[in-house]
Design a protein around this motif. Structure first.
Motif, PDB file in Angstrom:
ATOM      1  N   ASN A  21       0.817  -1.220   0.000  1.00 42.34           N
ATOM      2  CA  ASN A  21       0.000   0.000   0.000  1.00 42.34           C
ATOM      3  C   ASN A  21       0.848   1.266   0.000  1.00 42.34           C
ATOM      4  OD1 ASN A  21      -2.323  -1.445  -0.071  1.00 42.34           O
ATOM      5  ND2 ASN A  21      -2.953  -1.000   2.007  1.00 42.34           N
ATOM      6  N   VAL A  22       2.178   1.128   0.154  1.00 42.08           N
ATOM      7  CA  VAL A  22       3.059   2.303   0.119  1.00 42.08           C
ATOM      8  C   VAL A  22       4.203   2.139  -0.879  1.00 42.08           C
ATOM      9  CG1 VAL A  22       2.519   3.018   2.478  1.00 42.08           C
ATOM     10  CG2 VAL A  22       4.485   1.517   2.061  1.00 42.08           C
ATOM     11  N   ASN A  23       4.183   1.082  -1.666  1.00 47.50           N
ATOM     12  CA  ASN A  23       5.313   0.800  -2.554  1.00 47.50           C
ATOM     13  C   ASN A  23       5.445   1.778  -3.717  1.00 47.50           C
ATOM     14  OD1 ASN A  23       3.056  -0.212  -3.895  1.00 47.50           O
ATOM     15  ND2 ASN A  23       4.169  -1.924  -4.778  1.00 47.50           N
ATOM     16  N   GLU A  24       4.455   2.606  -3.958  1.00 47.89           N
ATOM     17  CA  GLU A  24       4.544   3.607  -5.025  1.00 47.89           C
ATOM     18  C   GLU A  24       4.755   5.017  -4.471  1.00 47.89           C
ATOM     19  OE1 GLU A  24       1.004   3.063  -7.317  1.00 47.89           O
ATOM     20  OE2 GLU A  24       1.515   0.991  -7.812  1.00 47.89           O
ATOM     21  N   ILE A  25       4.147   5.317  -3.341  1.00 47.13           N
ATOM     22  CA  ILE A  25       4.241   6.671  -2.772  1.00 47.13           C
ATOM     23  C   ILE A  25       5.644   6.965  -2.255  1.00 47.13           C
ATOM     24  CG2 ILE A  25       3.521   6.080  -0.410  1.00 47.13           C
ATOM     25  CD1 ILE A  25       2.449   9.219  -2.384  1.00 47.13           C
ATOM     26  N   ILE A  26       6.436   5.934  -1.974  1.00 45.37           N
ATOM     27  CA  ILE A  26       7.767   6.175  -1.410  1.00 45.37           C
ATOM     28  C   ILE A  26       8.680   6.936  -2.369  1.00 45.37           C
ATOM     29  CG2 ILE A  26       7.709   4.309   0.269  1.00 45.37           C
ATOM     30  CD1 ILE A  26       9.287   2.582  -1.697  1.00 45.37           C
ATOM     31  N   TYR A  27       8.462   6.805  -3.666  1.00 43.82           N
ATOM     32  CA  TYR A  27       9.327   7.504  -4.629  1.00 43.82           C
ATOM     33  C   TYR A  27       9.112   9.022  -4.600  1.00 43.82           C
ATOM     34  CZ  TYR A  27      10.348   2.812  -6.260  1.00 43.82           C
ATOM     35  OH  TYR A  27      10.738   1.500  -6.324  1.00 43.82           O
ATOM     36  N   PRO A  28       7.879   9.510  -4.786  1.00 40.34           N
ATOM     37  CA  PRO A  28       7.711  10.969  -4.693  1.00 40.34           C
ATOM     38  C   PRO A  28       7.950  11.490  -3.277  1.00 40.34           C
ATOM     39  CG  PRO A  28       5.578   9.917  -5.003  1.00 40.34           C
ATOM     40  CD  PRO A  28       6.630   8.855  -5.179  1.00 40.34           C
ATOM     41  N   LEU A  29       7.688  10.671  -2.266  1.00 41.15           N
ATOM     42  CA  LEU A  29       7.926  11.086  -0.887  1.00 41.15           C
ATOM     43  C   LEU A  29       9.404  11.400  -0.674  1.00 41.15           C
ATOM     44  CD1 LEU A  29       6.530  11.465   1.862  1.00 41.15           C
ATOM     45  CD2 LEU A  29       7.006   9.065   2.324  1.00 41.15           C
ATOM     46  N   LEU A  30      10.275  10.522  -1.134  1.00 44.03           N
ATOM     47  CA  LEU A  30      11.713  10.773  -0.999  1.00 44.03           C
ATOM     48  C   LEU A  30      12.120  12.022  -1.775  1.00 44.03           C
ATOM     49  CD1 LEU A  30      14.491   9.947   0.073  1.00 44.03           C
ATOM     50  CD2 LEU A  30      14.759   8.543  -1.985  1.00 44.03           C
ATOM     51  N   THR A  57       0.337  12.885  -5.929  1.00 46.46           N
ATOM     52  CA  THR A  57       1.513  13.745  -5.857  1.00 46.46           C
ATOM     53  C   THR A  57       1.093  15.169  -5.528  1.00 46.46           C
ATOM     54  OG1 THR A  57       2.641  12.342  -7.461  1.00 46.46           O
ATOM     55  CG2 THR A  57       3.558  14.532  -7.117  1.00 46.46           C
ATOM     56  N   HIS A  58      -0.031  15.599  -6.058  1.00 50.94           N
ATOM     57  CA  HIS A  58      -0.562  16.934  -5.751  1.00 50.94           C
ATOM     58  C   HIS A  58      -0.822  17.079  -4.251  1.00 50.94           C
ATOM     59  CE1 HIS A  58      -2.800  20.668  -6.207  1.00 50.94           C
ATOM     60  NE2 HIS A  58      -3.747  20.128  -5.461  1.00 50.94           N
ATOM     61  N   ASP A  59      -1.473  16.074  -3.658  1.00 45.85           N
ATOM     62  CA  ASP A  59      -1.745  16.119  -2.215  1.00 45.85           C
ATOM     63  C   ASP A  59      -0.453  16.096  -1.411  1.00 45.85           C
ATOM     64  OD1 ASP A  59      -4.470  16.232  -2.663  1.00 45.85           O
ATOM     65  OD2 ASP A  59      -4.773  14.078  -2.360  1.00 45.85           O
ATOM     66  N   LEU A  60       0.517  15.318  -1.869  1.00 46.92           N
ATOM     67  CA  LEU A  60       1.814  15.264  -1.194  1.00 46.92           C
ATOM     68  C   LEU A  60       2.500  16.628  -1.247  1.00 46.92           C
ATOM     69  CD1 LEU A  60       3.311  13.007   0.268  1.00 46.92           C
ATOM     70  CD2 LEU A  60       4.489  12.500  -1.859  1.00 46.92           C
ATOM     71  N   LYS A  61       2.387  17.296  -2.377  1.00 46.49           N
ATOM     72  CA  LYS A  61       2.968  18.635  -2.518  1.00 46.49           C
ATOM     73  C   LYS A  61       2.319  19.608  -1.532  1.00 46.49           C
ATOM     74  CE  LYS A  61       3.966  22.162  -5.978  1.00 46.49           C
ATOM     75  NZ  LYS A  61       3.810  22.549  -7.384  1.00 46.49           N
ATOM     76  N   ILE A  62       1.016  19.523  -1.374  1.00 45.11           N
ATOM     77  CA  ILE A  62       0.311  20.384  -0.417  1.00 45.11           C
ATOM     78  C   ILE A  62       0.804  20.114   1.003  1.00 45.11           C
ATOM     79  CG2 ILE A  62      -1.943  20.824   0.654  1.00 45.11           C
ATOM     80  CD1 ILE A  62      -3.165  20.395  -2.171  1.00 45.11           C
TER      81      ILE A  62
END
Length: 114
Positions: free
Chosen positions: A28-37, A104-109
């Motif tokens: 459930n987090v294997n994709e979000i870790i890339y933009p997060l880093l 990614t938009h939400d992560l940017k916010i």
């Protein structure tokens, strides 16, 4: 014990372990870790380090970084299938919970508000 990451090779080594674990244990987090880093690296304060802790301890699989003079802790929470972002340390004020459904938009916010 947390390890300061001030070299790309050390960060890469840690991140590769995170990727490997996420592909097998936390899909459930294997994709979000890339933009997060990416956001962590782009927004961290100058002259600060990323700190990481790996392992199966209570505080394992954590990362800390500083932005705008404030420290934030990132930790994978298996029971929530999310990465939790907290101010200060892993018991600090909850800032956000992110997983693959976070855009990614939400992560940017989220990062703009840190």
């Amino acid at each position: 014990m947390a390890v300061s990451v001030n070299e790309v090779e050390v960060l890469k080594e840690h991140f590769l372990k995170v990727v490997e674990r996420s592909e097998h244990l936390s899909t459930n987090v294997n994709e979000i870790i890339y933009p997060l880093l990416g956001f962590i690296i782009l927004t961290m304060d100058e002259q600060s380090d990323i700190q990481v802790r790996s392992g199966d301890t209570e505080t394992g699989n954590m990362l800390w970084f500083t932005t705008n003079g404030k420290r934030y802790a990132f930790r994978y929470e298996a029971d929530e299938q999310s990465i939790v972002i907290r101010k200060g340390n892993f018991t600090g004020q909850l800032i956000a919970k992110v997983n693959n459904s976070t855009s990614t938009h939400d992560l940017k916010i989220i990062f703009n508000q840190l």
